[in-house]
Design a protein around this motif. Structure first.
Motif, mmCIF file in Angstrom:
data_model
loop_
_atom_site.group_PDB
_atom_site.id
_atom_site.type_symbol
_atom_site.label_atom_id
_atom_site.label_comp_id
_atom_site.label_asym_id
_atom_site.label_seq_id
_atom_site.Cartn_x
_atom_site.Cartn_y
_atom_site.Cartn_z
ATOM 1 N N ALA A 19 -0.482 0.264 0.673
ATOM 2 C CA ALA A 19 -0.632 1.613 1.115
ATOM 3 C C ALA A 19 -0.783 1.687 2.548
ATOM 4 C CB ALA A 19 -1.479 2.491 0.211
ATOM 5 N N GLY A 20 -1.842 0.853 3.086
ATOM 6 C CA GLY A 20 -1.945 0.622 4.457
ATOM 7 C C GLY A 20 -0.869 0.298 5.335
ATOM 8 N N VAL A 21 -0.017 -0.583 4.695
ATOM 9 C CA VAL A 21 1.393 -0.928 5.596
ATOM 10 C C VAL A 21 2.260 0.094 5.575
ATOM 11 C CG1 VAL A 21 3.017 -2.565 5.647
ATOM 12 C CG2 VAL A 21 0.761 -3.525 5.262
ATOM 13 N N PHE A 22 2.286 0.782 4.700
ATOM 14 C CA PHE A 22 3.138 2.093 4.691
ATOM 15 C C PHE A 22 2.634 2.992 5.495
ATOM 16 C CE2 PHE A 22 6.780 0.176 2.461
ATOM 17 C CZ PHE A 22 6.747 0.250 1.244
ATOM 18 N N ALA A 23 1.298 3.144 5.439
ATOM 19 C CA ALA A 23 0.968 4.248 6.470
ATOM 20 C C ALA A 23 1.363 4.020 7.868
ATOM 21 C CB ALA A 23 -0.558 4.530 6.182
ATOM 22 N N VAL A 24 1.014 2.618 8.221
ATOM 23 C CA VAL A 24 1.143 2.214 9.613
ATOM 24 C C VAL A 24 2.588 2.290 10.003
ATOM 25 C CG1 VAL A 24 1.013 0.550 11.226
ATOM 26 C CG2 VAL A 24 -1.024 1.119 9.910
ATOM 27 N N LEU A 25 3.659 1.639 9.009
ATOM 28 C CA LEU A 25 4.904 1.350 9.388
ATOM 29 C C LEU A 25 5.913 2.576 9.196
ATOM 30 C CD1 LEU A 25 5.272 -2.188 8.778
ATOM 31 C CD2 LEU A 25 5.039 -1.050 10.789
ATOM 32 N N LEU A 51 -1.620 -12.775 -16.533
ATOM 33 C CA LEU A 51 -1.323 -13.574 -15.526
ATOM 34 C C LEU A 51 0.164 -13.261 -14.910
ATOM 35 C CD1 LEU A 51 -2.283 -17.059 -16.965
ATOM 36 C CD2 LEU A 51 -3.192 -16.372 -14.717
ATOM 37 N N PHE A 52 1.044 -12.871 -15.753
ATOM 38 C CA PHE A 52 2.348 -12.425 -15.277
ATOM 39 C C PHE A 52 2.373 -11.215 -14.446
ATOM 40 C CE2 PHE A 52 6.242 -14.496 -15.643
ATOM 41 C CZ PHE A 52 6.431 -15.249 -16.687
ATOM 42 N N GLY A 53 1.380 -10.428 -15.108
ATOM 43 C CA GLY A 53 1.186 -9.215 -14.396
ATOM 44 C C GLY A 53 0.774 -9.214 -12.756
ATOM 45 N N VAL A 54 -0.278 -10.144 -12.648
ATOM 46 C CA VAL A 54 -0.746 -10.403 -11.321
ATOM 47 C C VAL A 54 0.132 -11.160 -10.508
ATOM 48 C CG1 VAL A 54 -2.548 -11.419 -9.903
ATOM 49 C CG2 VAL A 54 -3.056 -10.208 -12.096
ATOM 50 N N GLY A 55 0.864 -12.046 -11.047
ATOM 51 C CA GLY A 55 1.714 -13.095 -10.279
ATOM 52 C C GLY A 55 2.869 -12.157 -9.861
ATOM 53 N N ILE A 56 3.459 -11.297 -10.770
ATOM 54 C CA ILE A 56 4.755 -10.612 -10.360
ATOM 55 C C ILE A 56 4.454 -9.504 -9.237
ATOM 56 C CG2 ILE A 56 6.550 -9.065 -10.824
ATOM 57 C CD1 ILE A 56 6.942 -11.686 -12.024
ATOM 58 N N LYS A 57 3.113 -9.004 -9.444
ATOM 59 C CA LYS A 57 2.670 -7.844 -8.472
ATOM 60 C C LYS A 57 2.467 -8.576 -6.944
ATOM 61 C CE LYS A 57 -0.350 -4.273 -7.717
ATOM 62 N NZ LYS A 57 -0.655 -3.105 -8.350
ATOM 63 N N GLY A 58 1.745 -9.808 -6.984
ATOM 64 C CA GLY A 58 1.580 -10.460 -5.734
ATOM 65 C C GLY A 58 3.040 -10.610 -4.886
ATOM 66 N N GLY A 59 3.927 -11.182 -5.756
ATOM 67 C CA GLY A 59 5.088 -11.426 -5.148
ATOM 68 C C GLY A 59 5.889 -10.263 -4.678
ATOM 69 N N MET A 60 5.845 -9.227 -5.505
ATOM 70 C CA MET A 60 6.505 -8.063 -5.180
ATOM 71 C C MET A 60 5.903 -7.271 -3.953
ATOM 72 S SD MET A 60 9.047 -7.621 -6.530
ATOM 73 C CE MET A 60 9.506 -9.291 -7.056
ATOM 74 N N ILE A 61 4.495 -7.523 -3.800
ATOM 75 C CA ILE A 61 3.911 -6.541 -2.631
ATOM 76 C C ILE A 61 4.061 -7.356 -1.457
ATOM 77 C CG2 ILE A 61 1.610 -6.230 -1.568
ATOM 78 C CD1 ILE A 61 0.754 -5.002 -4.019
ATOM 79 N N PHE A 62 4.109 -8.889 -1.469
ATOM 80 C CA PHE A 62 4.568 -9.400 -0.250
ATOM 81 C C PHE A 62 5.975 -9.160 0.051
ATOM 82 C CE2 PHE A 62 0.894 -11.664 0.148
ATOM 83 C CZ PHE A 62 0.325 -12.711 -0.575
ATOM 84 N N THR A 63 6.971 -9.331 -0.778
ATOM 85 C CA THR A 63 8.206 -8.725 -0.362
ATOM 86 C C THR A 63 8.263 -7.507 0.213
ATOM 87 O OG1 THR A 63 8.637 -9.859 -2.527
ATOM 88 C CG2 THR A 63 10.497 -9.013 -1.522
ATOM 89 N N GLY A 93 -10.327 -5.121 -9.782
ATOM 90 C CA GLY A 93 -10.403 -4.532 -8.443
ATOM 91 C C GLY A 93 -9.609 -5.259 -7.382
ATOM 92 N N GLU A 94 -9.449 -6.713 -7.727
ATOM 93 C CA GLU A 94 -8.662 -7.426 -6.619
ATOM 94 C C GLU A 94 -6.981 -7.017 -6.662
ATOM 95 O OE1 GLU A 94 -8.179 -11.452 -7.316
ATOM 96 O OE2 GLU A 94 -6.555 -11.806 -5.787
ATOM 97 N N VAL A 95 -6.795 -6.702 -7.758
ATOM 98 C CA VAL A 95 -5.418 -6.056 -7.843
ATOM 99 C C VAL A 95 -5.284 -4.637 -7.507
ATOM 100 C CG1 VAL A 95 -3.833 -5.161 -9.675
ATOM 101 C CG2 VAL A 95 -4.565 -7.409 -9.826
ATOM 102 N N ALA A 96 -6.526 -3.720 -7.197
ATOM 103 C CA ALA A 96 -6.297 -2.599 -6.720
ATOM 104 C C ALA A 96 -6.375 -2.635 -5.169
ATOM 105 C CB ALA A 96 -7.535 -1.684 -7.343
ATOM 106 N N ILE A 97 -6.811 -3.824 -4.713
ATOM 107 C CA ILE A 97 -6.868 -4.160 -3.204
ATOM 108 C C ILE A 97 -5.441 -4.413 -2.719
ATOM 109 C CG2 ILE A 97 -7.575 -5.719 -1.417
ATOM 110 C CD1 ILE A 97 -10.346 -5.984 -2.751
#
Lengths: 80, 251
Positions: B80-86, B220-232, B70-74
């Motif tokens: 999606a929220g950032v893209f909706a605003v910007l 673990l790798f999935g969560v890590g890479i996803k977090g980094g890419m979303i921040f980017t 669920g946290e990954v879905a958040i």
């Protein structure tokens, strides 16, 4: 000795949080938020939670501060 | 009139919620069901059932694996929220970006960043890989990757950073975590157990340590890479500006 450290840390937390709310210069308020995150990181280590300390300092102390700074660049720098 | 009604409704809701909270058992009481059944179970059997002495990682990825999903879905919802605003840009490489300073970084700091940045990325991979045994884990490593990309963007400019991590790479890598969860969970279902049980189909009906560690590494790798890419992606979306006629206004 540990009690004194705890009291100083908690008082600094309160002071930085109040300063982040009440400052008019928005860039200074964002820096205060970064300082708050750093102090919270120290508190997490003292409470024996290194996972939280890593996540807090890396995600909130670095990344969230930069997001706020870029947003301030796009808008005004002084609060009305 | 509307204000009075709104005030009454909010007051009634507040009274109901406060009453329900007052009925809950006190926090930290030794007689709570959590302190009596759940916590001793995790502490006593955690090392044997999860195969690691890091109980935090055992709770996050093994006992409460659904919550991590669920946290990954958040994460995805936040993006999606950032893209909706910007707004997403039509072009693949942005043409204008926020740059108010007009001061280029000196040679010393550029060289220092070039020398230090591979070590930061190596450190983040170390934190991700050792998330099972040491403190750290997926999300912390992802945040450190995000910090490394921020250092790169601030020092070298937006265009060079965006050329390093182009749009199509980010789009593929942002889906790694939820795909990893889906794959690992479905492997458990095919093997004959519940969703997110770490077994491999047709290998055995019990969890083997090597297979479980491999699946945890994938997660673990999935969560890590996803977090980094979303921040980017959020950083690039914030720094990007619209193509207007007076680009001088951006400088």
């Amino acid at each position: 000795m540990l009690q004194a450290l705890n009291i100083i840390l908690l008082a600094s937390l309160i002071v930085t949080a109040l300063a982040a709310c009440l400052l008019r210069n928005l860039l200074a308020a964002v820096v205060m938020l970064g300082a708050f995150s750093l102090l919270m990181g120290i508190m997490w280590v003292m409470l024996r939670a290194p996972d939280l300390a890593l996540a807090e300092v890396a995600a909130i102390g670095v990344v969230s501060t930069i997001f706020f700074v870029v947003t301030i660049f796009k808008t005004e720098r002084k609060e009305e | 009139m509307k204000r009075v009604l709104a005030l009454l409704f909010t007051g009634a809701l507040a009274v109901v919620l406060l009453y329900v909270v007052a009925l809950l058992p006190t926090m930290g009481d030794a007689d709570n069901p959590t302190n009596r059944h759940v916590v001793p179970r995790y502490l006593e059997h955690g090392e044997q059932e999860a195969g690691t002495s890091n109980i935090v990682a055992a709770v996050v990825f093994n006992y409460r694996g659904y919550d991590t999903m669920g946290e990954v879905a958040i994460f995805s919802a936040a993006l999606a929220g950032v893209f909706a605003v910007l707004g997403m840009s039509r072009k693949k490489i942005a043409e204008a970006f926020v740059d108010r300073s007009g001061v280029k970084f000196s040679f010393i700091s550029s060289t220092a960043v070039i020398l230090v940045l591979p070590l930061i990325i190596l450190f983040s991979i170390y934190i991700i890989l050792y998330g099972i045994d040491l403190p750290g884990g997926g999300f912390q490593g992802g945040a450190i990757i995000g910090a490394a990309v921020i250092i790169l963007t601030v020092t070298f400019g937006f265009y060079k950073a965006q050329n390093r991590i182009p749009h199509h790479v980010r789009t593929i890598l942002e889906g790694t975590a939820i795909s990893a969860f889906f794959l690992v969970g479905t492997a458990g279902v095919i093997g004959g157990a519940n969703f997110l049980t770490y077994i491999l189909p047709q290998l055995s009906t019990q969890t083997q340590p090597a297979v479980r560690d491999l699946m945890l590494l994938v997660l673990l790798f999935g969560v890590g890479i996803k977090g980094g890419m979303i921040f980017t992606s959020i950083l690039f979306a914030l720094m990007r500006e619209e193509e207007t006629n007076d680009v001088e206004h951006a400088r």
